[in-house]
Design a protein around this motif. Structure first.
Motif, PDB file in Angstrom:
ATOM      1  N   GLU A  49       0.873  -1.184   0.000  1.00  0.00           N
ATOM      2  CA  GLU A  49       0.000   0.000   0.000  1.00  0.00           C
ATOM      3  C   GLU A  49       0.905   1.228   0.000  1.00  0.00           C
ATOM      4  OE1 GLU A  49      -3.188   0.331  -0.250  1.00  0.00           O
ATOM      5  OE2 GLU A  49      -4.050  -1.634   0.220  1.00  0.00           O
ATOM      6  N   GLN A  50       1.614   1.418  -1.114  1.00  0.00           N
ATOM      7  CA  GLN A  50       2.704   2.379  -1.141  1.00  0.00           C
ATOM      8  C   GLN A  50       2.239   3.825  -0.952  1.00  0.00           C
ATOM      9  OE1 GLN A  50       5.518   1.225  -0.793  1.00  0.00           O
ATOM     10  NE2 GLN A  50       5.559  -0.795  -1.681  1.00  0.00           N
ATOM     11  N   GLU A  51       1.169   4.209  -1.618  1.00  0.00           N
ATOM     12  CA  GLU A  51       0.707   5.592  -1.505  1.00  0.00           C
ATOM     13  C   GLU A  51       0.256   5.910  -0.081  1.00  0.00           C
ATOM     14  OE1 GLU A  51       0.751   8.373  -3.180  1.00  0.00           O
ATOM     15  OE2 GLU A  51       1.872   7.440  -4.788  1.00  0.00           O
ATOM     16  N   LYS A  52      -0.449   4.974   0.534  1.00  0.00           N
ATOM     17  CA  LYS A  52      -0.881   5.173   1.922  1.00  0.00           C
ATOM     18  C   LYS A  52       0.337   5.242   2.840  1.00  0.00           C
ATOM     19  CE  LYS A  52      -5.424   2.982   1.511  1.00  0.00           C
ATOM     20  NZ  LYS A  52      -6.275   1.837   1.940  1.00  0.00           N
ATOM     21  N   ALA A  53       1.301   4.363   2.572  1.00  0.00           N
ATOM     22  CA  ALA A  53       2.526   4.358   3.382  1.00  0.00           C
ATOM     23  C   ALA A  53       3.221   5.706   3.296  1.00  0.00           C
ATOM     24  CB  ALA A  53       3.463   3.243   2.907  1.00  0.00           C
ATOM     25  N   LEU A  54       3.293   6.257   2.095  1.00  0.00           N
ATOM     26  CA  LEU A  54       3.967   7.541   1.884  1.00  0.00           C
ATOM     27  C   LEU A  54       3.323   8.648   2.718  1.00  0.00           C
ATOM     28  CD1 LEU A  54       6.237   8.910   0.322  1.00  0.00           C
ATOM     29  CD2 LEU A  54       4.607   9.329  -1.537  1.00  0.00           C
ATOM     30  N   GLN A  55       2.000   8.630   2.841  1.00  0.00           N
ATOM     31  CA  GLN A  55       1.314   9.644   3.631  1.00  0.00           C
ATOM     32  C   GLN A  55       1.703   9.556   5.111  1.00  0.00           C
ATOM     33  OE1 GLN A  55      -0.223  12.084   2.032  1.00  0.00           O
ATOM     34  NE2 GLN A  55       0.414  10.899   0.239  1.00  0.00           N
ATOM     35  N   PHE A  56       1.913   8.340   5.599  1.00  0.00           N
ATOM     36  CA  PHE A  56       2.318   8.179   6.998  1.00  0.00           C
ATOM     37  C   PHE A  56       3.757   8.648   7.201  1.00  0.00           C
ATOM     38  CE2 PHE A  56      -1.513   5.775   7.305  1.00  0.00           C
ATOM     39  CZ  PHE A  56      -1.856   5.799   8.648  1.00  0.00           C
ATOM     40  N   PHE A  57       4.629   8.360   6.252  1.00  0.00           N
ATOM     41  CA  PHE A  57       6.010   8.835   6.371  1.00  0.00           C
ATOM     42  C   PHE A  57       6.053  10.367   6.321  1.00  0.00           C
ATOM     43  CE2 PHE A  57       7.023   4.565   4.332  1.00  0.00           C
ATOM     44  CZ  PHE A  57       7.358   3.972   5.536  1.00  0.00           C
ATOM     45  N   LYS A  58       5.239  10.947   5.443  1.00  0.00           N
ATOM     46  CA  LYS A  58       5.187  12.408   5.345  1.00  0.00           C
ATOM     47  C   LYS A  58       4.640  13.026   6.625  1.00  0.00           C
ATOM     48  CE  LYS A  58       4.852  12.944   0.316  1.00  0.00           C
ATOM     49  NZ  LYS A  58       3.978  13.371  -0.823  1.00  0.00           N
ATOM     50  N   ARG A  59       3.681  12.350   7.228  1.00  0.00           N
ATOM     51  CA  ARG A  59       3.127  12.859   8.489  1.00  0.00           C
ATOM     52  C   ARG A  59       4.186  12.820   9.591  1.00  0.00           C
ATOM     53  NH1 ARG A  59       1.082  16.433  11.267  1.00  0.00           N
ATOM     54  NH2 ARG A  59      -0.139  15.835  13.092  1.00  0.00           N
ATOM     55  N   ALA A  60       4.989  11.766   9.596  1.00  0.00           N
ATOM     56  CA  ALA A  60       6.070  11.669  10.582  1.00  0.00           C
ATOM     57  C   ALA A  60       7.052  12.820  10.405  1.00  0.00           C
ATOM     58  CB  ALA A  60       6.785  10.328  10.450  1.00  0.00           C
ATOM     59  N   ILE A  61       7.348  13.165   9.155  1.00  0.00           N
ATOM     60  CA  ILE A  61       8.267  14.276   8.872  1.00  0.00           C
ATOM     61  C   ILE A  61       7.662  15.602   9.320  1.00  0.00           C
ATOM     62  CG2 ILE A  61       9.369  15.580   7.003  1.00  0.00           C
ATOM     63  CD1 ILE A  61       9.595  12.844   5.501  1.00  0.00           C
ATOM     64  N   GLU A  62       6.351  15.773   9.122  1.00  0.00           N
ATOM     65  CA  GLU A  62       5.676  16.999   9.557  1.00  0.00           C
ATOM     66  C   GLU A  62       5.777  17.171  11.074  1.00  0.00           C
ATOM     67  OE1 GLU A  62       1.675  16.739   8.227  1.00  0.00           O
ATOM     68  OE2 GLU A  62       2.168  16.961   6.096  1.00  0.00           O
ATOM     69  N   ILE A  63       5.651  16.063  11.778  1.00  0.00           N
ATOM     70  CA  ILE A  63       5.700  16.112  13.243  1.00  0.00           C
ATOM     71  C   ILE A  63       7.121  16.394  13.720  1.00  0.00           C
ATOM     72  CG2 ILE A  63       5.421  14.753  15.362  1.00  0.00           C
ATOM     73  CD1 ILE A  63       3.146  13.251  13.872  1.00  0.00           C
ATOM     74  N   ASP A  64       8.090  15.708  13.125  1.00  0.00           N
ATOM     75  CA  ASP A  64       9.490  15.886  13.525  1.00  0.00           C
ATOM     76  C   ASP A  64      10.368  15.681  12.300  1.00  0.00           C
ATOM     77  OD1 ASP A  64      12.013  15.959  14.554  1.00  0.00           O
ATOM     78  OD2 ASP A  64      11.719  14.365  16.033  1.00  0.00           O
ATOM     79  N   GLU A  65      10.885  16.776  11.780  1.00  0.00           N
ATOM     80  CA  GLU A  65      11.675  16.701  10.550  1.00  0.00           C
ATOM     81  C   GLU A  65      13.020  16.012  10.745  1.00  0.00           C
ATOM     82  OE1 GLU A  65      13.916  21.044  10.753  1.00  0.00           O
ATOM     83  OE2 GLU A  65      12.279  20.727   9.326  1.00  0.00           O
ATOM     84  N   ASN A  66      13.363  15.678  11.971  1.00  0.00           N
ATOM     85  CA  ASN A  66      14.630  14.999  12.246  1.00  0.00           C
ATOM     86  C   ASN A  66      14.483  13.491  12.432  1.00  0.00           C
ATOM     87  OD1 ASN A  66      16.400  17.306  12.215  1.00  0.00           O
ATOM     88  ND2 ASN A  66      15.411  17.937  14.124  1.00  0.00           N
ATOM     89  N   THR A  67      13.280  12.962  12.161  1.00  0.00           N
ATOM     90  CA  THR A  67      13.072  11.520  12.259  1.00  0.00           C
ATOM     91  C   THR A  67      13.632  10.859  11.004  1.00  0.00           C
ATOM     92  OG1 THR A  67      11.015  11.961  13.467  1.00  0.00           O
ATOM     93  CG2 THR A  67      11.371   9.709  12.731  1.00  0.00           C
ATOM     94  N   ALA A  68      14.867  10.435  11.083  1.00  0.00           N
ATOM     95  CA  ALA A  68      15.593   9.957   9.894  1.00  0.00           C
ATOM     96  C   ALA A  68      14.905   8.779   9.223  1.00  0.00           C
ATOM     97  CB  ALA A  68      17.016   9.580  10.286  1.00  0.00           C
ATOM     98  N   THR A  69      14.326   7.873  10.016  1.00  0.00           N
ATOM     99  CA  THR A  69      13.718   6.677   9.436  1.00  0.00           C
ATOM    100  C   THR A  69      12.513   7.007   8.562  1.00  0.00           C
ATOM    101  OG1 THR A  69      12.503   6.397  11.516  1.00  0.00           O
ATOM    102  CG2 THR A  69      14.503   5.070  11.215  1.00  0.00           C
ATOM    103  N   SER A  70      11.885   8.156   8.792  1.00  0.00           N
ATOM    104  CA  SER A  70      10.741   8.537   7.954  1.00  0.00           C
ATOM    105  C   SER A  70      11.208   8.854   6.534  1.00  0.00           C
ATOM    106  CB  SER A  70       9.997   9.731   8.560  1.00  0.00           C
ATOM    107  OG  SER A  70      10.857  10.848   8.706  1.00  0.00           O
ATOM    108  N   TYR A  71      12.376   9.460   6.408  1.00  0.00           N
ATOM    109  CA  TYR A  71      12.925   9.750   5.085  1.00  0.00           C
ATOM    110  C   TYR A  71      13.323   8.448   4.379  1.00  0.00           C
ATOM    111  CZ  TYR A  71      13.192  14.537   6.817  1.00  0.00           C
ATOM    112  OH  TYR A  71      12.875  15.771   7.336  1.00  0.00           O
ATOM    113  N   TYR A  72      13.881   7.528   5.140  1.00  0.00           N
ATOM    114  CA  TYR A  72      14.238   6.234   4.550  1.00  0.00           C
ATOM    115  C   TYR A  72      12.990   5.510   4.048  1.00  0.00           C
ATOM    116  CZ  TYR A  72      15.762   1.419   4.075  1.00  0.00           C
ATOM    117  OH  TYR A  72      16.008   0.159   3.579  1.00  0.00           O
TER     118      TYR A  72
END
Length: 217
Positions: A49-72
């Protein structure tokens, strides 16, 4: 265990719906924890579910832009979608945010390779191998890049190490055979092509190379 830990445990056990339930509940209780979104993103990515997954990673970045695993995580989604430039941007950000993991360097190198930039990929494959010397796939790709840059001796060393790790790696045998051809060592080349075919009888490149050599004798 908390619900995030229960979710991870369920995901590792392949219990997707159960994992999703735990992550959903964990997010409801702690909506500003970026790690929870990363974990849910990883779960969604695992079930394609790649598109849905991407939204969760983007949300993690919005909350904390230093969460490195979200970029990975985002980079991995882009890679699966064959958006290699976007993938590289995310992987580079993960490195800048402090992530130091062999898979990250491997994926960044693969993204560059997919865009026909093997020279740029080379140091990232090297770093992946430095961080995890047991990764035969990364070492094989490193060897291919070295060979592509005419560093034949160094490439041969990597292919030989791959074969120590995986004695049935037909592609490593074939490429080591090609390297022997370049080094004008035909007997060893022919031996490698033959071994590749023993391991994988339908290895077309090894079969073609062996035919060329035997027909020319």
């Amino acid at each position: 265990m908390n619900k995030n830990e229960l979710g991870i445990q369920a995901m590792q056990a392949g219990k997707i719906e159960e994992a999703a339930k735990y992550f959903t509940e964990a997010i409801a209780e702690s909506p500003n924890d970026p790690v929870l979104y990363v974990n849910f993103g990883n779960l969604l990515s695992a079930v394609n579910e790649q598109e849905k997954a991407l939204q969760f990673f983007k949300r993690a970045i919005e909350i904390d832009e230093n969460t490195a695993t979200s970029y990975y995580g985002a980079g991995s989604v882009y890679y699966e979608q064959e958006k290699y430039q976007e993938a590289r941007e995310m992987f580079n950000l993960a490195i800048r945010k402090g992530m130091e993991h062999p898979d990250l360097y491997f994926m960044l190198a693969m993204s560059l390779l997919q865009d026909d930039q093997p020279r740029l990929a080379l140091p990232y494959f090297q770093r992946a191998v430095e961080l995890n010397g047991d990764d035969a796939d990364a070492r094989f790709q490193y060897g291919l890049c070295l060979a592509g840059e005419d560093s034949i001796d160094e490439a041969m060393t990597q292919f030989e190490l791959v074969l120590k790790q995986d004695q049935k790696h037909a592609d490593a045998m074939y490429n080591l055979g090609v390297a022997y051809v370049f080094k004008d060592r035909p007997e060893e080349a022919l031996s490698m092509f033959s071994k590749a075919l023993e391991v994988q009888p339908d290895h077309m490149l090894a079969g073609h190379a062996k035919k060329l050599m035997t027909d020319g004798q």
